[in-house]
Design a protein around this motif. Structure first.
Motif, mmCIF file in Angstrom:
data_model
loop_
_atom_site.group_PDB
_atom_site.id
_atom_site.type_symbol
_atom_site.label_atom_id
_atom_site.label_comp_id
_atom_site.label_asym_id
_atom_site.label_seq_id
_atom_site.Cartn_x
_atom_site.Cartn_y
_atom_site.Cartn_z
ATOM 1 N N CYS A 260 0.854 -1.188 0.000
ATOM 2 C CA CYS A 260 0.000 0.000 0.000
ATOM 3 C C CYS A 260 0.889 1.237 0.000
ATOM 4 O O CYS A 260 2.043 1.190 0.435
ATOM 5 C CB CYS A 260 -0.973 0.016 1.166
ATOM 6 S SG CYS A 260 -0.248 0.121 2.804
ATOM 7 N N ASP A 261 0.340 2.312 -0.489
ATOM 8 C CA ASP A 261 1.068 3.572 -0.608
ATOM 9 C C ASP A 261 0.866 4.352 0.690
ATOM 10 O O ASP A 261 -0.087 5.116 0.840
ATOM 11 C CB ASP A 261 0.521 4.345 -1.813
ATOM 12 C CG ASP A 261 1.252 5.664 -2.044
ATOM 13 O OD1 ASP A 261 2.210 5.957 -1.303
ATOM 14 O OD2 ASP A 261 0.846 6.399 -2.967
ATOM 15 N N VAL A 262 1.747 4.131 1.646
ATOM 16 C CA VAL A 262 1.536 4.688 2.982
ATOM 17 C C VAL A 262 1.722 6.200 3.045
ATOM 18 O O VAL A 262 1.213 6.846 3.969
ATOM 19 C CB VAL A 262 2.459 4.007 4.019
ATOM 20 C CG1 VAL A 262 2.162 2.519 4.103
ATOM 21 C CG2 VAL A 262 3.929 4.274 3.718
ATOM 22 N N ASP A 263 2.440 6.792 2.089
ATOM 23 C CA ASP A 263 2.709 8.225 2.152
ATOM 24 C C ASP A 263 2.115 9.005 0.977
ATOM 25 O O ASP A 263 2.430 10.167 0.768
ATOM 26 C CB ASP A 263 4.216 8.491 2.236
ATOM 27 C CG ASP A 263 4.985 7.879 1.071
ATOM 28 O OD1 ASP A 263 4.377 7.133 0.277
ATOM 29 O OD2 ASP A 263 6.197 8.130 0.968
ATOM 30 N N ALA A 264 1.225 8.362 0.197
ATOM 31 C CA ALA A 264 0.478 9.021 -0.885
ATOM 32 C C ALA A 264 1.383 9.661 -1.936
ATOM 33 O O ALA A 264 1.055 10.725 -2.489
ATOM 34 C CB ALA A 264 -0.478 10.068 -0.300
ATOM 35 N N ASP A 265 2.502 8.997 -2.240
ATOM 36 C CA ASP A 265 3.380 9.529 -3.283
ATOM 37 C C ASP A 265 3.147 8.843 -4.629
ATOM 38 O O ASP A 265 3.887 9.095 -5.589
ATOM 39 C CB ASP A 265 4.846 9.429 -2.867
ATOM 40 C CG ASP A 265 5.318 7.985 -2.704
ATOM 41 O OD1 ASP A 265 4.510 7.050 -2.873
ATOM 42 O OD2 ASP A 265 6.519 7.789 -2.403
ATOM 43 N N GLY A 266 2.145 7.973 -4.693
ATOM 44 C CA GLY A 266 1.795 7.319 -5.943
ATOM 45 C C GLY A 266 2.565 6.053 -6.226
ATOM 46 O O GLY A 266 2.438 5.482 -7.313
ATOM 47 N N ARG A 267 3.343 5.586 -5.226
ATOM 48 C CA ARG A 267 4.139 4.374 -5.443
ATOM 49 C C ARG A 267 3.832 3.364 -4.339
ATOM 50 O O ARG A 267 3.744 3.737 -3.156
ATOM 51 C CB ARG A 267 5.628 4.709 -5.446
ATOM 52 C CG ARG A 267 6.046 5.661 -6.557
ATOM 53 C CD ARG A 267 7.559 5.833 -6.598
ATOM 54 N NE ARG A 267 8.069 6.528 -5.424
ATOM 55 C CZ ARG A 267 8.294 7.841 -5.366
ATOM 56 N NH1 ARG A 267 8.038 8.589 -6.418
ATOM 57 N NH2 ARG A 267 8.774 8.385 -4.261
ATOM 58 N N PRO A 268 3.694 2.077 -4.663
ATOM 59 C CA PRO A 268 3.372 1.080 -3.641
ATOM 60 C C PRO A 268 4.555 0.775 -2.740
ATOM 61 O O PRO A 268 5.677 0.536 -3.200
ATOM 62 C CB PRO A 268 2.985 -0.150 -4.470
ATOM 63 C CG PRO A 268 3.753 0.009 -5.744
ATOM 64 C CD PRO A 268 3.780 1.481 -6.014
ATOM 65 N N ASP A 269 4.298 0.798 -1.453
ATOM 66 C CA ASP A 269 5.282 0.414 -0.459
ATOM 67 C C ASP A 269 4.976 -1.007 0.006
ATOM 68 O O ASP A 269 3.923 -1.575 -0.310
ATOM 69 C CB ASP A 269 5.241 1.395 0.709
ATOM 70 C CG ASP A 269 5.375 2.849 0.249
ATOM 71 O OD1 ASP A 269 6.379 3.164 -0.401
ATOM 72 O OD2 ASP A 269 4.455 3.652 0.533
#
Length: 553
Positions: A260-269
């Protein structure tokens, strides 16, 4: 784990799918119910644990289960992973009438063909369309060599493991796995959790030296092993980029994984639940590499700074602030942990203050954050079961088989409603894999649970009717099923944000479609989709109670 016993409306892209029929057996509003329909559905699969007096650890960790529409008929089919060497996996076709038919032999996905597969103890399953041909493929993990099945689109699958290069090591114990597009190139890559460095030839005796008292050993007696990240080369093959990407931490003892993208930067973590060592949170740097930020984010340990025995894991917005939170199931005498996303890269362990006390005594495995009652927020389901089959000899208050837990979300806090949710919650099972899907397309999410050495449980959701939407995304520039898309739904003055993913729980894979509960709202005023490609799409005034096929513009 056994260390203690103790998310411009274009009409052409919207295609409502006909529903299966009327809702059945809705319970009164005060008593939502899950009904066990395993036998009525025609599911006869029984998991084989391969348990021996030697107590090899993998015997008790169970196997997973997957929901996926392998033939694209609009209904979710079921795939059960078996355990013991030579024990066949099972694929059940959804007959659209509440029943299933075993099609394992025809499909060719038993998982026992070939010398390596026949010797492996099968564990987890991941689902994804790695070649973007529009058909979902299967990846099966094992204590031993893993398997990749290509979906041929005609009801059959082909073992392409060797060609694809994703077998891993024949000496590794792989557990949970998942497909996601970490580098944003439009095809799906593969992440594989690995557990401990265990060998059958190095199997110490654990427990009292008395007849019947030998027990499964603790993972603390073994070294960890590094996970694997396979980059999709776009030609049917993968490259192991674990070290180059920065996720090859050899101290890991991975059992659960979620993207999930925990910091809303558009990349999956990537978040990994580890067993008795700290959890990992790999931040996606956007250049093909990751950085473990678990320490700074506060998601590696519990509130007391201690590592826990993490098994199942999920990611979702539990309090409606549009930021994804993290949830992990743990060992007995440990609360299942909810890490609240506070923004700015920080999380807080709020487990002890939001109503999760019922999770303290059971030992949690498969789990899912989902809106079981369609009221517009995420609830929690956790299946439980000990890992020591004779634990009662050591702790009479505990047992190998245990009851499941269902928590209802009440404004960001939780209430244990297990006892009011049907007889299925009074049944004790050795719960392991858990997966969620609307298998009958009636607008609510159903649950399937795998159990060590026993039949599974298919629990049909008969909760009181509320409004809902299900979105089936179809990528063009993005990966074909839109994994990683962020969907924001506005309805009835309320906003919800969710990512499209089928990866969560433990050893298992969920319905790839995105289900959203709308409560009393009869439509969604706006749906915004941020596709993995970066494109943004907006749909307005979408009527509730339908399954929408949405194509990336």
């Amino acid at each position: 784990m056994t260390g203690r016993l103790s998310l411009v409306l274009v009409a052409a892209v919207l295609a409502p799918v006909a529903l299966a029929g009327q809702r059945r057996g809705a319970a009164p509003a005060s008593a939502p119910v899950f009904t066990d329909v395993t036998k009525a559905a025609g599911i006869t699969f029984v998991h084989q644990s391969g348990a021996t007096p030697d107590k090899y650890m993998y015997e008790t960790f169970g196997s997973g289960v997957a929901w996926f529409d392998y033939d694209n008929d609009g209904y979710q089919d079921l795939y059960f992973v078996n355990g013991a060497a030579g024990a066949p996996n099972a694929l059940y076709h959804n007959n659209h009438d509440g029943t299933f038919t075993d099609v394992t032999a025809k499909a060719g996905v038993a998982g026992i063909a070939g010398s390596a597969a026949s010797k492996a103890y099968k564990t987890g399953v991941a689902v994804g369309d790695y070649d973007n041909d529009g058909f979902l493929d299967l990846y099966v993990t094992a204590f031993g060599a893993n398997l990749l099945y290509h979906n041929n689109g005609n009801g059959t699958f082909t073992d392409v493991t060797a060609k694809a290069g994703v077998a891993g090591s024949a000496t590794e114990w792989s557990t949970s796995a998942g497909f996601f597009d970490y580098d944003g190139d439009g095809d799906l890559d593969l992440y594989v959790d690995n557990y401990i460095n265990f060998r059958r030839t190095d199997n110490p005796y654990c427990g009292f030296q008395k007849p019947g008292y030998r027990m499964y050993c603790s993972p603390t007696m073994f070294d960890g092993t590094a996970d694997r990240l396979f980059r999709n080369n776009g030609n049917g093959t993968f490259t192991d980029v674990s070290r180059a990407a920065g996720i090859a931490n050899p101290s890991g003892k991975g059992l659960g994984v979620v993207f999930c993208d925990v910091d809303a930067d558009g990349r999956p973590d990537i978040y990994v639940a580890n067993d008795q060592v700290r959890n990992f949170l790999y931040h996606n740097n956007g250049n093909g590499t990751f950085r473990d930020i678990a320490y700074g984010a506060g998601v590696g340990f519990d509130a007391d700074g201690k590592p826990q025995a993490g098994m199942g894991v999920d990611c979702g917005d539990i309090d409606g602030d549009l930021k994804p939170d993290l949830f992990v199931t743990n060992f007995e005498d440990e609360l299942d942990t909810l890490y609240k996303n506070q923004g700015g890269g920080l999380f807080a362990d709020v487990s002890s203050t939001i109503g999760l006390r019922s999770s303290y005594l059971p030992l949690g495995f498969g789990t899912k954050l989902f809106d079981y009652d369609n009221d517009g927020d995420l609830d929690i389901y956790a299946t439980n079961g000990h890992v020591v089959d004779n634990v009662a000899l050591y702790r009479p208050s505990s047992s190998y088989d245990q009851k499941d837990l269902l928590y209802e979300n009440i404004g960001g806090r939780f209430r244990d409603v297990s006892a009011q949710s049907g007889p299925a919650f009074q049944v004790k099972r050795v719960g392991r894999g858990l997966a969620v899907a609307d298998f009958d397309n009636d607008g609510d999410l159903d649950v399937v649970i795998s159990s060590v050495g026993r039949p599974p449980a298919l629990l049909r959701n008969d909760a009181p009717p509320r409004h809902w939407l299900t979105l089936a995304l179809h990528g063009t520039t993005s990966n074909r099923f839109g994994l990683g898309a962020l969907v924001t739904v506005e309805a009835g003055g309320h906003r919800q944000a969710a990512e499209v993913t089928n990866v969560a729980s433990y050893l298992s894979s969920n319905d790839i479609r995105l289900h959203i509960g709308l409560g009393a709202a009869t439509s969604a005023s706006r749906i915004t989709i941020r596709w993995p490609s970066g494109k943004t799409q907006t749909l307005t005034n979408v009527a509730a109670n339908q399954i929408l096929n949405v194509k990336e513009p």
